[in-house]
Design an enzyme around this catalytic site. Structure first.
Site, PDB file in Angstrom:
ATOM      1  N   PHE A  84      36.536  45.667  48.007  1.00 37.38           N
ATOM      2  CA  PHE A  84      36.402  44.276  48.464  1.00 37.38           C
ATOM      3  C   PHE A  84      35.261  44.059  49.447  1.00 37.38           C
ATOM      4  O   PHE A  84      34.786  42.945  49.614  1.00 37.38           O
ATOM      5  CB  PHE A  84      37.726  43.777  49.059  1.00 37.38           C
ATOM      6  N   LYS A  85      34.795  45.133  50.095  1.00 37.12           N
ATOM      7  CA  LYS A  85      33.760  44.945  51.109  1.00 37.12           C
ATOM      8  C   LYS A  85      32.421  44.518  50.500  1.00 37.12           C
ATOM      9  O   LYS A  85      31.521  44.103  51.219  1.00 37.12           O
ATOM     10  CB  LYS A  85      33.585  46.218  51.931  1.00 37.12           C
ATOM     11  N   ASP A  86      32.287  44.638  49.185  1.00 44.29           N
ATOM     12  CA  ASP A  86      31.051  44.234  48.513  1.00 44.29           C
ATOM     13  C   ASP A  86      30.669  42.785  48.822  1.00 44.29           C
ATOM     14  O   ASP A  86      29.499  42.489  49.014  1.00 44.29           O
ATOM     15  CB  ASP A  86      31.212  44.365  46.984  1.00 44.29           C
TER      16      ASP A  86
END
Ligand SMILES: *Cc1c(COP(=O)(O)O)cnc(C)c1O
Length: 448
Positions: A106-108
């Protein structure tokens, strides 16, 4: 929009300064001085909007005063060339898959958004606070695996910015390592002969070194940055939209596997903007500091313990200060009132490695869904915590193939590696060997 510090002792900053500096002068975290609510018509139509268009609306509420709206739309569209589907796992439990970006976690989204926002300010030529002797902005990031790959891929090919990823030699899994050592272009991987804390110490020393800061513009891209954490709110509006389309959005419980609490904090900002979620659950691994805070009202940070869900191994969650600030109305409420406000909206859960394994096996046997160790905490928290009539959505924060060795071992299967990940693994590894001695790192930076 102006941003104030959670410590209350730093000058007010504009968005550009908050993004470039990351942390306020008093070591506090930046908070937007207003949280704009979204209009009823947006929620009335949200079920028919795409992820990108939902995100653009949310981004406008956060950043629309400071970024030209056409540019903001480009920026959002560039950040989100993929979807974020909701998948039914069983009964009234659904998962929001946050792993369809370039590095499958999710950090993308936050990393890419931040890179493009920084680039926007550089192109405006208005980043007065970031002009040094050299016009390139240098991002330093220490990683134990996941953050490095998200930041490196988010900033890849963004001109005017060079990223140095510092990682501990031999301590990062091959799958993680290839996601930031094979990129080339404006990404340099630095393989430090030490542990993660040594990498972090090198980065911290660099930020404090006067000579180095005169020589080159240095900044960080860690998760406390407002441009990294706020865009994660896009996910939660999207989850609501997809559930509303299914006719299941009335008693929604959002469950977020949490470590530094940036992801759930963005969800709570969403709630403050009017997102109709009934309540939230913060799912922890054995690092149960927040869970204990909910039970006792006392916040007692401690050293983290290593677990299977290692991206959540945090003993002093950096975004806790933001959550307190949000629910104390910037310090206007007492500690007890703030705690009461928090527990009325957020509950907690904590799971040992044994429980995580058991959950992964049970879920796989019952439903066929392959959980990664982080998502497993979220799923189990819903199994244990949903009340009759509630519908739960937990975040799958990473694709199980990112933790292939562990998942294969626990489930006795051979998790398929998505093509995007396989492509990284075929790339050629390039990194700069480095000692953990700051003088060596400094000389390297002075001479690049
Ligand atoms: C970073 C991360 C988390 C924790 O997110 P926070 O925003 O730090 O709470 C959970 N799962 C995965 C896979 C992560 O990479």
């Amino acid at each position: 929009m102006n941003y104030y510090s959670t410590n209350g002792k730093a000058p007010i900053a504009d968005l550009q300064k908050a993004v470039v500096k990351g942390l306020a002068e008093d070591r506090g975290l930046y908070m937007p001085e207003r949280i704009n609510t979204l209009p009823k018509v947006f929620f009335d139509n949200i079920q028919d909007m795409s992820f990108r268009d939902i995100a653009y609306n949310v981004a406008s509420a956060f950043f629309g005063e400071d970024v030209d709206l056409d540019a903001l739309q480009d920026l959002v569209y560039d950040t989100l060339p993929f979807d974020c589907p909701v998948v039914k796992v069983k009964d009234n439990i659904y998962t929001l898959e946050l792993f369809h970006g370039p590095t499958l976690a999710f950090k993308d989204v936050g990393a890419r958004f931040m890179a493009r926002l920084l680039q926007y300010f550089l192109r405006q030529g208005s980043a007065a606070c970031c002009t040094g002797t050299n016009s390139t902005v240098n991002v330093l990031v220490a990683t134990s695996g996941d953050t490095g790959s998200a930041v490196a891929n988010g900033f890849l090919g963004v001109d005017g910015i060079h990223v140095y990823v510092l990682y501990p030699k031999g301590k990062v899994s091959p799958i993680q390592e290839c996601q930031f050592t094979t990129l080339g272009q404006n990404i340099t991987a630095i393989e430090v002969d030490g542990v993660f804390d040594d990498c972090q110490a090198l980065v911290k020393s660099a930020f404090m070194d006067e000579e180095l800061n005169k020589h080159m513009m240095l900044t960080s891209a860690n998760s406390i940055n407002v441009a990294r954490f706020l865009p994660q709110a896009f996910y939660y509006f999207n989850a609501y939209a997809r559930m509303k389309k299914l006719g299941l959005a009335d008693n929604l419980v959002m469950c977020v596997p949490s470590g530094n609490f940036g992801n759930i904090c963005s969800a709570l900002f969403g709630h403050a903007m009017g997102l109709p979620v009934k309540r939230f659950i913060a799912a922890n691994n054995a690092n149960d500091i927040f869970y204990k805070y909910l039970q006792t009202g006392k916040y007692e940070p401690k050293a983290s313990v290593q677990t299977l869900a290692n991206a959540m191994d945090v003993g002093n969650p950096s975004n806790f200060a933001r959550i307190i600030n949000l629910y104390s109305q910037n310090g206007q409420l007492t500690e007890a009132e703030t705690h009461a406000a928090i527990v009325s909206l957020i509950s907690g859960a904590t799971y040992s490695d044994e429980q995580i394994k058991e959950t992964m096996c049970q879920c796989y046997e019952e439903t066929g869904y392959i959980l990664d160790p982080h998502g497993a905490c979220g799923y189990q928290a819903l199994v244990d915590g949903l009340l009759p009539g509630e519908i739960g959505v937990f975040c799958e924060t990473a694709h199980p193939a990112k933790f292939k060795e562990k998942v294969d071992d626990i489930l006795g299967i051979d998790v398929e590696i998505p093509e995007r990940l396989a492509a990284f693994m075929r790339g050629e590894k390039q990194s700069v060997p480095m000692t953990k001695n700051f003088e060596d790192f400094k000389q390297y930076l002075l001479n690049v």
